[in-house]
Design a protein around this motif. Structure first.
Motif, PDB file in Angstrom:
ATOM      1  N   HIS A  45       0.786  -1.199   0.627  1.00 58.36           N
ATOM      2  CA  HIS A  45       0.133  -0.088   0.048  1.00 58.36           C
ATOM      3  C   HIS A  45       0.953   1.290  -0.363  1.00 58.36           C
ATOM      4  N   ASP A  46       2.202   1.619  -0.606  1.00 63.47           N
ATOM      5  CA  ASP A  46       2.762   1.939  -0.865  1.00 63.47           C
ATOM      6  C   ASP A  46       3.262   2.637  -1.748  1.00 63.47           C
ATOM      7  N   ARG A  47       2.260   3.412  -2.915  1.00 66.25           N
ATOM      8  CA  ARG A  47       3.195   3.337  -4.440  1.00 66.25           C
ATOM      9  C   ARG A  47       4.012   4.446  -3.889  1.00 66.25           C
ATOM     10  N   LYS A  48       3.991   5.467  -3.580  1.00 65.90           N
ATOM     11  CA  LYS A  48       4.442   6.830  -3.163  1.00 65.90           C
ATOM     12  C   LYS A  48       6.177   6.329  -3.106  1.00 65.90           C
ATOM     13  N   ARG A  49       5.776   5.394  -2.276  1.00 64.10           N
ATOM     14  CA  ARG A  49       7.803   4.734  -2.099  1.00 64.10           C
ATOM     15  C   ARG A  49       8.540   4.510  -3.184  1.00 64.10           C
ATOM     16  N   VAL A  50       7.755   3.168  -3.771  1.00 65.57           N
ATOM     17  CA  VAL A  50       8.232   2.329  -4.683  1.00 65.57           C
ATOM     18  C   VAL A  50       7.934   3.085  -6.341  1.00 65.57           C
TER      19      VAL A  50
END
Length: 138
Positions: A45-50
């Motif tokens: 749930h962390d598309r920003k980090r990816v």
């Protein structure tokens, strides 16, 4: 026109006709299995980090290609991936601190409730031992 060009054009017409027939026939929709990457992203749930990591790698590759310095590319990856966290605002830390303070307040209220209940328990035992049946029953 050459024979090869006519053959390619004829093959294109044949493939187009087959596609039209296949489209008119219709087929049931195929169930698409999710890839490992999409399941991993859904779990995180962390598309920003990816997205930031992908941007960092692309930036590192660009620096390496433009300058020819492999170490410069690695430093660019570290800079793009790390500097927003180092220089960014402390919004996440602030939310975590507020949550910890809320949990501390809740445990204090729970402690006070338990202390009050223990006080009632001791009082009821003392009343029971005093021999006054009216107070013990009430």
């Amino acid at each position: 026109m050459s024979v090869v060009l006519l053959g390619v054009l004829g093959a294109g017409v044949a493939v187009g006709a087959l596609l039209v027939v296949a489209g008119l026939r219709g087929r049931p929709a195929r169930v698409v299995k999710s890839s490992r990457l999409s399941t991993w992203l859904a779990a995180r749930h962390d598309r920003k980090r990816v997205g930031l990591l992908v941007l960092a790698v692309l930036t590192g590759l660009a620096v390496d290609v433009v300058t020819g310095w492999v170490v410069g590319g690695m430093l660019a990856v570290v800079a793009v991936a790390g500097l927003p966290r180092i220089l960014g605002s402390n919004v996440d830390q602030q939310h975590q601190l507020e949550r910890i303070e809320a949990i501390a307040g809740w445990t204090e209220m729970l402690r006070d409730t338990l202390v009050a209940a223990a006080g009632l328990d001791v009082m009821s035992r003392e009343v029971g031992q005093s021999g006054d049946r009216r107070l013990a029953a009430g």
